[in-house]
Scaffold this motif. Structure first.
Motif, PDB file in Angstrom:
ATOM      1  N   LYS A 124      35.708  34.037  40.758  1.00 28.96           N
ATOM      2  CA  LYS A 124      37.045  33.812  41.528  1.00 28.96           C
ATOM      3  C   LYS A 124      37.070  32.783  42.055  1.00 28.96           C
ATOM      4  O   LYS A 124      38.135  32.215  41.908  1.00 28.96           O
TER       5      LYS A 124
ATOM      6  N   LEU B 241      26.513  42.092  42.529  1.00 23.46           N
ATOM      7  CA  LEU B 241      27.932  41.843  41.836  1.00 23.46           C
ATOM      8  C   LEU B 241      28.925  41.862  42.347  1.00 23.46           C
ATOM      9  O   LEU B 241      29.220  41.168  42.267  1.00 23.46           O
ATOM     10  N   LEU B 242      28.750  42.608  43.445  1.00 19.31           N
ATOM     11  CA  LEU B 242      30.056  41.790  44.353  1.00 19.31           C
ATOM     12  C   LEU B 242      30.061  39.789  44.911  1.00 19.31           C
ATOM     13  O   LEU B 242      31.219  38.965  44.597  1.00 19.31           O
TER      14      LEU B 242
ATOM     15  N   VAL C  90      38.160  46.347  41.413  1.00 20.51           N
ATOM     16  CA  VAL C  90      36.542  45.616  39.843  1.00 20.51           C
ATOM     17  C   VAL C  90      35.238  45.978  40.087  1.00 20.51           C
ATOM     18  O   VAL C  90      34.999  46.235  39.290  1.00 20.51           O
ATOM     19  N   ALA C  91      34.785  45.755  41.306  1.00 20.70           N
ATOM     20  CA  ALA C  91      33.515  46.118  41.437  1.00 20.70           C
ATOM     21  C   ALA C  91      33.178  47.643  41.108  1.00 20.70           C
ATOM     22  O   ALA C  91      32.428  48.141  39.991  1.00 20.70           O
TER      23      ALA C  91
ATOM     24  N   LEU D 266      30.910  38.132  41.664  1.00 22.20           N
ATOM     25  CA  LEU D 266      32.378  38.281  41.312  1.00 22.20           C
ATOM     26  C   LEU D 266      33.250  37.718  42.253  1.00 22.20           C
ATOM     27  O   LEU D 266      34.539  36.744  42.417  1.00 22.20           O
TER      28      LEU D 266
ATOM     29  N   LYS E  55      25.284  46.773  44.050  1.00 14.64           N
ATOM     30  CA  LYS E  55      26.297  46.225  44.159  1.00 14.64           C
ATOM     31  C   LYS E  55      26.556  44.968  44.941  1.00 14.64           C
ATOM     32  O   LYS E  55      27.532  43.895  44.760  1.00 14.64           O
TER      33      LYS E  55
ATOM     34  N   LEU F  78      38.920  42.566  44.456  1.00 13.61           N
ATOM     35  CA  LEU F  78      37.351  42.596  44.573  1.00 13.61           C
ATOM     36  C   LEU F  78      36.234  43.958  44.566  1.00 13.61           C
ATOM     37  O   LEU F  78      36.412  44.580  43.545  1.00 13.61           O
TER      38      LEU F  78
ATOM     39  N   LYS G 173      43.627  42.820  40.540  1.00 12.11           N
ATOM     40  CA  LYS G 173      42.675  44.154  40.656  1.00 12.11           C
ATOM     41  C   LYS G 173      42.096  43.330  42.443  1.00 12.11           C
ATOM     42  O   LYS G 173      41.706  41.524  42.013  1.00 12.11           O
TER      43      LYS G 173
END
Lengths: 252, 252, 252, 252, 252, 252, 252, 252
Positions: free
Chosen positions: G14, G6-7, F23-24, G10, G3, F20, F18
């Motif tokens: 990763k 969150l990014l 997923v966000a 993530l 947001k 980025l 998935k």
């Protein structure tokens, strides 16, 4: 003041048995009660269009029967309001002609001979649930001697139902409007005629009717000027008011 | 329904310019509004005993003056209730004959020529504080054409004051009772006469009078049957009801 | 009934100028009003412990002054309640001895010579905000001839303050309790003494006091039996009730 | 404070068994509760004109019976108010002399030997529906030792009925007025006598009586000054207030 | 009970100057008032966290100033609620450190030295119009020694605003919710935390808020169990309740 | 937010399955409902001192039994309020240990093993008629884990009865005051202690108690600052509030 | 949930900088507040047909001006209700295009370019005194984008006035009825159309209107089924309800 | 106006049997009643989505059965609200397909063939006690042709329960909120959606709910703008309002 007593007193005075001052004092001390009573009694007799009325709630069937019996000894007309079927049974024992009006709980006794009637009274109710109160008004007005026309279920939610009553409205001398819920019928009728309109709020309705408070306040605030309001569910009171309005003057 | 239009339509129909069905439809579609309006308008004219009335509260003096001016263009009679002195000034600009009744705040304009009067209205009030409301009733009733007698300060706390009004009570065709506090005067008067009694509760009194709620409830529960009740402080409404009662029937 | 008239009538009767029946009728027709009035008037005189009272709200200063002047022509005692400072100025013009009680707005006029007093009246109030009403009660009771003791700020939130008033409570013949908010003081006092307790709810307090409704209901529901309640803020009424209780019987 | 305990303590102190400080502390620590209790108990005894009273609503017949039995162990007098016939059965088990007053639901137990009575109490009611409350007042007042006269059905709708009670009014030391609906009787009586008038509103009546709110407010706003008001339907409370008024002072 | 007096009495008793019975009687008659007073006084001192409070409405600026001055003679802390700017001027004359909290009308005087604080109190209000009441609560709580956090304008019409206050809610020991109109905020907060929630209805809102009746009833009926309700607009009362909850026990 | 789902999502992201941004977006769109639910659920578990509660009125006995059975599957503790004897029978079918508290109509189920208790709760009631509500509070508080002391019949009409409760008042951490009629007990107790006082108005009393309105208003207007008020007859609510006050903080 | 945060999270995950479990926990702990906020904010934007609204009462002119200025920084549309002329002056300083609607006290700011309108809203009022409230509804509805038609003074006292509005009634998608006094207009209109009718009671009228209680109750009890009621005098609320009804659905 | 009569009249006119003026007069005198009736009747037919409704309270089972039978002669759809099981028996005699909805007491008769539905209506209730009212709304809405979704027991005391209904809220075209006690659910839902929200207060709850007054006032004061309120317990009324909102326009 007992007239006999007064004549006797004056006789004694003239005969010199009593002095001026003692007679004057005596007359003063006889008190106003008797005079007032006599006067009022006379005045009551003139009012006899109003038959005797028993308000049944809070009285046992036996008590209603007993009072009815007593009243019927001196009158051939009787009205009992809000009576149970049991109370009716008791009244019937006293008078076989007693009629029970089931919806309103009214009991009536009337002489067989027809009476002279005066005044056209139109009684209209907004919904079918208002009929018991309307019946109380109708039965009461009938026994008081008015010519009564009743029209039920002409609430303002279907204004055309009311508009089609123009003829009845025109022929009436006085209109009683019985309505619960929003009580709006009184205002609309009040705006359609210039004759006396008597509004009776009823206790029928959903919660915020608060047992008749809603239509009571609405009727007191009728935007049509000069609408008369009586107590909640008081069909008898409305008839009594109509009677006052439609009667020839009797005092004097 | 415009009569001219109807005649024209029928003429065209007879002349064969319009088919039966189209004429029938046309008549149906003209709508009831106009008919109703016409009918009611006529009915309004017959009511003219009720002069035009302006309820001043919530209107600026200028607005009261403007409405008064407009009404006086088509009428020689005017009643404004609850007006301030400032509003009176504005009305006076429109008509020099305007009279200000200070206690009640009523403003009246009447033609100079006297009018034919009908009906004896007795207005009695319980206390001196009820006088403004009684005055509103008196001024209103006077302009509507009733013969008005006023008696103030005969509350039941001194029942003899009321009892001495027997003659006034006897001569009246209708009695307006204005009372605050316990509103008891309405019940007592209602018990003394069999003619229509109109009770006006007033907002005068100590705390638990709750701005007229106490006498309002008392009057609705008058133990004398058939007493008519109007809104708190509504002297005008009482007069309007008396007018309905004492007027000859006009509809029909 | 005018005594002079009656004597004259009886004289004419004795002198044969009037027949028995015409005199009897005349006496009957003079009406009860006059008799009642005479009787009541006499009865009023006996009540004179109650000085004349003017309830000022709703009257202009000038009106208060005029009524006061008129009353003082036939009485050397006067009580005005709820008067403004302006009204006081007007009353003072009529009588230089008029005293203004600022907190309650009471105005009093009393003869200089002391009067005979009877009855010990204790007036206690719950909070400082209740003082104006307590003062109205005190001033009224004083002018009616009671011996008045006042104790302020003994609310039940500090029950010891009340308990320390045992002596005052014991010496009183009657106790007036003035309290707003929860009105609890009336119940506690009612439980501490077996003498008459008169409860006066006041309109002081936060929102849910609803202008005195809260203490009024509380006092009517006093868990101490037999507490008398008067209207909200009605200090004068409480004094008048105390006067009724503490006076020697005068009628008869 | 237990007297026995106190005497013992003082004895031990004198005998040197306890030091001054320890005795002083002991007395202080015994707490005011006991002293207060003792004092109040004494004070209660003086109040014994007030017999023990049980308010039956919300209690089962068995509970009423049990409490009655317990109270009758230490007293030969008992009053239960608002009791059902079933509750009466239970009380009768405890005492064969128990009397049931059916209209009001009062139960009384009294010693056979007559008691000394003081004070004339007149109880008048406006309508027949008010009689249960009037009976509660009469039964309560009787057991408290007053001389009770009752007059029913003298409502103001026929003012002459009340006026003819002049003699009863004159002979009374205190008057209880029981009235529902408009509560006007209290005002009229309040204006006719200068003695204490106790007004009891009743819950009888049509809708807008709102279970007694109408007469309650009317009575609180009585235009006759100084009328005492008690709770709706509270005949007992009115009697208790009359008892406070008519009793000789007992505290001190 | 005066200890000195008691010691003297016991001394005289031991010395044989007073008999056993006379001393026992004397102790009994000294009355409970003094004991109670002493006890309660002590108890008052322990309560000193509650500073002295003046409720300003119904008092003149001068009176507020005078009372404030008197209180400040024996205390270095003062709280006045609902004071006008004029009253503040008067208080400032008595103490230059007096601070005026304009929105709520609170006046505070505090010693400069910081005090020991205990308890986290969160005060949240539904709308901006509720802020004056919230401020009264905040100022009152602050002077009583709580750590106060205030969050305004988090009404339930935008529930996310409230949900974002999770952290504040978690850290509080007690939450005061100030809300007018529908009062719904109290229920929602009551459902989000298990700690004490104190609901203060405010009088803000359109007509049917009836000056705070709507949120008052809503809060009393909170569907979240165990929400405490105080009087309408009574920010001070809410703070006082929080103080009771968050204080260490002091009596005993 | 489902943790499993989140872990899976993150796994797929790391595995490159998935992007980025997708997923966000997914995390954002999963919605707050689940997160909130999870959070609140956790928070509910911490609240478990509050056993599950069924409010019986408006539910049939069968329904009460069915809900009780369902709740008892996941809990060994149960509280039903205002249940009829019939409803109790149904609950007993589900659990033989169910106890019926007859006066208040409460039904309880508790594990046999004693629980750890915290907090002393004193429940005092003014009259014997208030006992059912007091019992509801006591039963509720007991099952919530408080140490409960109850004292009945200490109304303020005999203030000494309350004063003799000093010890109980001193030992309590929180006091629930249950009172009908004048509700005065709450004010007096509020003035005697500085700890939290929870006032429960009851619907017991004569007419003008208006089913608890009188004590409700009195308690909201308590002259002792900071008294907490709950709904009329709401014994359970008072216990729930005491639980909030006496519980250790659990959120965070 | 932010947001950006969150990014970043993530990204770190990763990149292996953060473990699966720690990231999962982090996301969970970020709390729902932010997510909720984001979601609702988005949802708010979709609602933008509702311009920002300031309820002026209880705010000083300066405060109204300041809030208006702040709102106008992020919006070109503004509605202030119940503002004084002084408040308008302040708002005008912030925006020269502000318009003052004198009768209702509304202030509006709108972009010059016309907006797309949807929905025909008919606003009818019973009397001239109801116009301020009707104007508030009209101004509010206009700024929200509805096509507004207003008809004043068509109360039911002259039912023909209403009947002649058939065309306006037929063309409307929704009808707002503004009426004080008896509120009957809502019932009559409700019975004439099957489209949504929104009733707004007004506080205009004589005493027993009790500041709008009378029409409020009447409207809630409308005998025409399905009439929507809003708060007394709440013209804005009626417009907001019409907006809800006439808007295309926007959520999802 | 009877079309047949009109055609005949026009025919006679054309045929020269009637003069122009007599025909014109005839048409005018036929009165507006018939026209209005005809018009409205037509208009009623267009409304047929509203099936005929009988409000059962105050009617005997036999009466309900009789009215139902009569209505079913001209319609295949019927709704009776608030009917007893006995009334249902009577209705079943008239139509075997009659269904009884026990909780709400609704009786429905519907044609077997499915109907075309329009509009998604979400009905949510706060507590289990509100279900009868919610069921009345659901049954009524279903028979009127809406697609109904019901969600019970999502009161704000556990706000997460409501938040988890996001999807249902999003899919609805209109939301009915049924809630007693604090009525807070209406405000919260009103703040979560911009579509029409109809609030139904219920009479469920402890004393100070005053039979639904508390949630009624709360809903009228909803801090979320534009919430529609109907009468207490009036589930039918809410459905009727939803029907008005969701119906295509039919008049014109």
């Amino acid at each position: 003041m007992d007239k006999k007593k007064l004549l006797q007193l004056l006789g004694e005075f003239k005969a010199g048995k009593k002095s001026l001052s003692s007679v004057a004092e005596k007359i003063g001390s006889m008190g106003y009660e008797d005079i007032v009573f006599a006067k009022v009694d006379h005045h009551r007799k003139q009012r006899q269009g109003f038959c005797e009325v028993i308000f049944a709630p809070g009285k046992t069937p036996a008590q209603v029967g007993a009072i009815a019996k007593k009243l019927l000894e001196k009158s051939d007309t009787l009205l009992v309001t809000r009576a149970s079927a049991k109370a009716y049974k008791e009244v019937r024992k006293a008078n076989k002609l007693a009629v029970y009006h089931e919806l309103s709980g009214a009991i009536t006794v009337e002489p067989k001979a027809g009476k002279k009637r005066r005044g056209n009274l139109l009684i209209i109710s907004a919904g079918t649930s208002d009929i018991p109160v309307a019946e109380e008004a109708a039965v009461s007005a009938d026994i008081m001697g008015m010519r009564v026309t009743t029209v039920f279920d002409v609430g303002v939610a279907g204004i055309h139902r009311l508009l089609s009553q123009r003829k009845n409205l025109d022929e009436a001398d006085c209109v009683i409007v019985v309505a619960g819920m929003d009580g709006a019928l009184a205002s609309v009728v009040g705006g359609m005629v210039s004759k006396p309109v008597i509004a009776v709020p009823t206790s029928v309705g959903y919660g915020a009717a608060f047992n008749g408070l809603a239509p009571l306040l609405a009727m007191l605030n009728s935007c049509a000027g000069g609408v008369a309001v009586v107590n909640i569910d008081n069909g008898y009171g409305a008839a009594a008011l109509a009677h006052r309005i439609l009667s020839p003057k009797v005092e004097k």
